[in-house]
Design a protein around this motif. Structure first.
Motif, PDB file in Angstrom:
ATOM      1  N   ARG A  12     -79.302 -62.519 -28.978  1.00 15.76           N
ATOM      2  CA  ARG A  12     -79.898 -61.190 -29.118  1.00 15.76           C
ATOM      3  C   ARG A  12     -79.157 -60.221 -28.199  1.00 15.76           C
ATOM      4  O   ARG A  12     -78.863 -60.544 -27.049  1.00 15.76           O
ATOM      5  N   PHE A  13     -78.863 -59.056 -28.717  1.00 22.32           N
ATOM      6  CA  PHE A  13     -78.159 -58.038 -27.947  1.00 22.32           C
ATOM      7  C   PHE A  13     -79.017 -56.779 -27.865  1.00 22.32           C
ATOM      8  O   PHE A  13     -79.618 -56.355 -28.859  1.00 22.32           O
ATOM      9  N   PHE A  14     -79.053 -56.185 -26.670  1.00 18.03           N
ATOM     10  CA  PHE A  14     -79.840 -54.977 -26.437  1.00 18.03           C
ATOM     11  C   PHE A  14     -78.941 -53.883 -25.890  1.00 18.03           C
ATOM     12  O   PHE A  14     -78.221 -54.087 -24.902  1.00 18.03           O
ATOM     13  N   LEU A  15     -78.982 -52.743 -26.544  1.00 22.92           N
ATOM     14  CA  LEU A  15     -78.218 -51.579 -26.101  1.00 22.92           C
ATOM     15  C   LEU A  15     -78.912 -50.923 -24.916  1.00 22.92           C
ATOM     16  O   LEU A  15     -80.103 -51.140 -24.688  1.00 22.92           O
ATOM     17  N   ARG A  91     -83.777 -50.771 -29.061  1.00 25.51           N
ATOM     18  CA  ARG A  91     -82.545 -51.160 -28.366  1.00 25.51           C
ATOM     19  C   ARG A  91     -81.866 -52.378 -28.966  1.00 25.51           C
ATOM     20  O   ARG A  91     -80.651 -52.540 -28.805  1.00 25.51           O
ATOM     21  N   GLU A  92     -82.597 -53.230 -29.638  1.00 30.95           N
ATOM     22  CA  GLU A  92     -81.988 -54.466 -30.136  1.00 30.95           C
ATOM     23  C   GLU A  92     -81.085 -54.188 -31.330  1.00 30.95           C
ATOM     24  O   GLU A  92     -81.411 -53.389 -32.208  1.00 30.95           O
ATOM     25  N   ILE A  93     -79.945 -54.863 -31.343  1.00 32.83           N
ATOM     26  CA  ILE A  93     -78.993 -54.728 -32.444  1.00 32.83           C
ATOM     27  C   ILE A  93     -78.525 -56.113 -32.854  1.00 32.83           C
ATOM     28  O   ILE A  93     -78.204 -56.944 -31.993  1.00 32.83           O
ATOM     29  N   PRO A  94     -78.513 -56.439 -34.143  1.00 38.25           N
ATOM     30  CA  PRO A  94     -78.013 -57.741 -34.584  1.00 38.25           C
ATOM     31  C   PRO A  94     -76.553 -57.935 -34.171  1.00 38.25           C
ATOM     32  O   PRO A  94     -75.775 -56.968 -34.116  1.00 38.25           O
ATOM     33  N   PHE A  95     -76.196 -59.176 -33.905  1.00 38.94           N
ATOM     34  CA  PHE A  95     -74.850 -59.469 -33.416  1.00 38.94           C
ATOM     35  C   PHE A  95     -73.775 -59.026 -34.408  1.00 38.94           C
ATOM     36  O   PHE A  95     -72.779 -58.404 -34.016  1.00 38.94           O
ATOM     37  N   ASP A  96     -73.977 -59.311 -35.697  1.00 37.85           N
ATOM     38  CA  ASP A  96     -72.989 -58.919 -36.697  1.00 37.85           C
ATOM     39  C   ASP A  96     -72.869 -57.404 -36.789  1.00 37.85           C
ATOM     40  O   ASP A  96     -71.768 -56.855 -36.941  1.00 37.85           O
ATOM     41  N   ALA A  97     -73.997 -56.714 -36.713  1.00 35.59           N
ATOM     42  CA  ALA A  97     -73.969 -55.241 -36.749  1.00 35.59           C
ATOM     43  C   ALA A  97     -73.230 -54.695 -35.539  1.00 35.59           C
ATOM     44  O   ALA A  97     -72.491 -53.702 -35.635  1.00 35.59           O
ATOM     45  N   CYS A  98     -73.408 -55.335 -34.408  1.00 42.44           N
ATOM     46  CA  CYS A  98     -72.711 -54.924 -33.182  1.00 42.44           C
ATOM     47  C   CYS A  98     -71.200 -55.104 -33.340  1.00 42.44           C
ATOM     48  O   CYS A  98     -70.415 -54.224 -32.959  1.00 42.44           O
ATOM     49  N   LEU A  99     -70.791 -56.232 -33.929  1.00 43.82           N
ATOM     50  CA  LEU A  99     -69.369 -56.470 -34.156  1.00 43.82           C
ATOM     51  C   LEU A  99     -68.776 -55.446 -35.116  1.00 43.82           C
ATOM     52  O   LEU A  99     -67.659 -54.954 -34.918  1.00 43.82           O
ATOM     53  N   VAL A 100     -69.529 -55.118 -36.167  1.00 39.71           N
ATOM     54  CA  VAL A 100     -69.050 -54.128 -37.142  1.00 39.71           C
ATOM     55  C   VAL A 100     -68.889 -52.763 -36.488  1.00 39.71           C
ATOM     56  O   VAL A 100     -67.878 -52.079 -36.677  1.00 39.71           O
ATOM     57  N   TYR A 169     -72.724 -67.049 -26.068  1.00 43.19           N
ATOM     58  CA  TYR A 169     -73.435 -65.992 -25.362  1.00 43.19           C
ATOM     59  C   TYR A 169     -74.783 -66.504 -24.883  1.00 43.19           C
ATOM     60  O   TYR A 169     -75.278 -67.535 -25.352  1.00 43.19           O
ATOM     61  N   ARG A 170     -75.381 -65.778 -23.967  1.00 41.29           N
ATOM     62  CA  ARG A 170     -76.733 -66.096 -23.538  1.00 41.29           C
ATOM     63  C   ARG A 170     -77.711 -65.785 -24.666  1.00 41.29           C
ATOM     64  O   ARG A 170     -77.373 -65.082 -25.618  1.00 41.29           O
ATOM     65  N   ALA A 171     -78.911 -66.284 -24.521  1.00 41.47           N
ATOM     66  CA  ALA A 171     -79.931 -66.015 -25.545  1.00 41.47           C
ATOM     67  C   ALA A 171     -80.233 -64.525 -25.632  1.00 41.47           C
ATOM     68  O   ALA A 171     -80.435 -63.974 -26.716  1.00 41.47           O
ATOM     69  N   VAL A 172     -80.248 -63.853 -24.471  1.00 43.80           N
ATOM     70  CA  VAL A 172     -80.500 -62.409 -24.418  1.00 43.80           C
ATOM     71  C   VAL A 172     -79.357 -61.755 -23.642  1.00 43.80           C
ATOM     72  O   VAL A 172     -79.027 -62.181 -22.530  1.00 43.80           O
ATOM     73  N   ASN A 173     -78.756 -60.726 -24.229  1.00 42.33           N
ATOM     74  CA  ASN A 173     -77.605 -60.063 -23.628  1.00 42.33           C
ATOM     75  C   ASN A 173     -77.850 -58.559 -23.574  1.00 42.33           C
ATOM     76  O   ASN A 173     -78.189 -57.942 -24.584  1.00 42.33           O
ATOM     77  N   ILE A 174     -77.673 -57.989 -22.382  1.00 43.37           N
ATOM     78  CA  ILE A 174     -77.882 -56.557 -22.181  1.00 43.37           C
ATOM     79  C   ILE A 174     -76.524 -55.871 -22.119  1.00 43.37           C
ATOM     80  O   ILE A 174     -75.704 -56.176 -21.242  1.00 43.37           O
ATOM     81  N   LEU A 175     -76.280 -54.969 -23.054  1.00 44.88           N
ATOM     82  CA  LEU A 175     -75.037 -54.208 -23.074  1.00 44.88           C
ATOM     83  C   LEU A 175     -75.168 -52.968 -22.190  1.00 44.88           C
ATOM     84  O   LEU A 175     -76.271 -52.556 -21.839  1.00 44.88           O
ATOM     85  N   SER A 176     -74.055 -52.360 -21.864  1.00 46.51           N
ATOM     86  CA  SER A 176     -74.050 -51.253 -20.897  1.00 46.51           C
ATOM     87  C   SER A 176     -74.241 -49.881 -21.525  1.00 46.51           C
ATOM     88  O   SER A 176     -74.535 -48.917 -20.831  1.00 46.51           O
ATOM     89  N   TYR A 177     -74.048 -49.791 -22.857  1.00 46.36           N
ATOM     90  CA  TYR A 177     -74.041 -48.491 -23.508  1.00 46.36           C
ATOM     91  C   TYR A 177     -74.947 -48.502 -24.746  1.00 46.36           C
ATOM     92  O   TYR A 177     -75.362 -49.568 -25.207  1.00 46.36           O
ATOM     93  N   PRO A 178     -75.206 -47.322 -25.333  1.00 50.39           N
ATOM     94  CA  PRO A 178     -76.006 -47.279 -26.562  1.00 50.39           C
ATOM     95  C   PRO A 178     -75.162 -47.529 -27.812  1.00 50.39           C
ATOM     96  O   PRO A 178     -75.529 -47.124 -28.914  1.00 50.39           O
ATOM     97  N   PHE A 179     -74.034 -48.184 -27.649  1.00 49.91           N
ATOM     98  CA  PHE A 179     -73.173 -48.593 -28.754  1.00 49.91           C
ATOM     99  C   PHE A 179     -72.356 -49.781 -28.281  1.00 49.91           C
ATOM    100  O   PHE A 179     -72.339 -50.107 -27.083  1.00 49.91           O
ATOM    101  N   CYS A 180     -71.674 -50.443 -29.195  1.00 55.03           N
ATOM    102  CA  CYS A 180     -70.969 -51.683 -28.880  1.00 55.03           C
ATOM    103  C   CYS A 180     -69.476 -51.433 -28.687  1.00 55.03           C
ATOM    104  O   CYS A 180     -68.818 -50.862 -29.572  1.00 55.03           O
ATOM    105  N   LEU A 181     -68.955 -51.864 -27.543  1.00 57.26           N
ATOM    106  CA  LEU A 181     -67.535 -51.785 -27.249  1.00 57.26           C
ATOM    107  C   LEU A 181     -67.012 -53.177 -26.912  1.00 57.26           C
ATOM    108  O   LEU A 181     -67.755 -54.024 -26.401  1.00 57.26           O
TER     109      LEU A 181
END
Length: 313
Positions: A12-15, A91-100, A169-181
């Motif tokens: 799980r990824f959180f923006l 804040r949560e974003i699916p992993f595939d959506a984050c990659l896209v 990846y960990r079960a829960v991952n906190i990203l630094s921004y409101p988008f994926c880099l």
């Protein structure tokens, strides 16, 4: 600690927005929304005017169309997750959506860097060989440049997405921004990131690093050509044709350098500063480029005023 392989169970990824300012996200979102509207409207207007005005069907304006298209792509790729964070606190974003999203953000960024380089080449040819300008930069040459720019960006970024997909990846991952880099996703992995990091560095060197060096070289050649012109008025006129492009280059590279410096040396800086610099890097160029070219380019400005006058009548 739970660890997930992205090829199996999805982590799980959180923006992240502006931490600590969640209560005023509604107010923060207003200028962001305004920037988005102006960016989209401005770049669509540039594309529409160049498309509908036969007198603007010239190499310089074709390259400007490419710049407007890449800015439009960057805005539409970035803003959906920003609005979901600031408007809906989602804040949560699916992993595939984050990659896209990561893929297209970097594709459009690399595309914009290459377009700016192509525009520098265009200005050099226009100043160095004004009589042969149209015969050097023919439609076929411009189409070839466009396909090369797009192909390079698409090809360079794709392996980065594939490499990230294979990491754990960990079960829960906190990203630094409101988008994926890319650089942000790499930090969350618990498996070896060496290959992904090296490849990411190679992409930066082969794209924006190379482009910036060639941009500098182009302007050295432009300056050498300009100073070889005997007439002072002609020298000023030649340099004036580069003002809009110089502004676009500074608008693109200054926030990028600022973000890199903050990431490298600003570990003790507030997270808000990091998020703010990332937002400036992705939001300011699409906002400023149509404004700069509308104000500084007489042909574009006149066509915009002409369209407004027709609407009033």
């Amino acid at each position: 600690m739970s660890v997930f392989n992205s090829s199996g169970q999805y982590p799980r990824f959180f923006l992240t927005g502006f931490s600590g300012l969640e209560s005023v996200y509604g107010f923060i979102s207003l200028p962001i929304f305004l920037v988005y509207i102006i960016s989209v409207a401005g770049n669509i207007s540039i594309l529409f005017i160049i498309r509908t005005e036969p007198s603007l069907h010239q190499p310089m304006y074709y390259f400007l169309s490419m710049l407007a298209f890449s800015d439009l792509g960057l805005s539409t790729t970035t803003l959906p997750t920003m609005f979901s964070v600031f408007w809906f606190h989602a804040r949560e974003i699916p992993f595939d959506a984050c990659l896209v999203q990561m893929y297209f953000i970097h594709v459009f960024s690399i595309t914009e860097s290459a377009v700016l380089l192509a525009m520098a080449f265009d200005r050099f040819v226009a100043i160095k060989e004004p009589l042969r300008y149209a015969t050097i930069l023919t439609n076929n040459v411009i189409i070839g440049i466009a396909f090369t720019i797009a192909g390079r960006a698409l090809a360079l970024v794709f392996p980065a997405s594939f490499l990230l997909k294979r990491l754990q990846y960990r079960a829960v991952n906190i990203l630094s921004y409101p988008f994926c880099l890319h650089q942000d996703l790499i930090k969350t992995t618990v498996s070896s990131r060496r290959v992904s990091s090296i490849y990411g560095l190679m992409v930066v060197i082969c794209s924006m690093g190379l482009d910036s060096v060639l941009l500098l070289l182009s302007y050295l050649l432009i300056l050498a050509t300009v100073f070889s012109i005997a007439s002072k008025s002609e020298r000023i006129k030649a340099l004036n044709t580069c003002i809009s492009h110089i502004c676009a280059v500074l608008t693109f590279y200054t926030p990028m350098i600022g973000l890199s410096m903050i990431r490298r040396y600003g570990q003790n800086a507030s997270p808000i500063v990091h998020v703010l610099m990332a937002n400036v890097y992705l939001l300011v160029p699409p906002l400023m480029n149509p404004i700069v070219y509308s104000v500084k380019t007489k042909q574009i400005r006149n066509r915009i005023l002409k369209k407004f006058k027709k609407q009033k009548v």
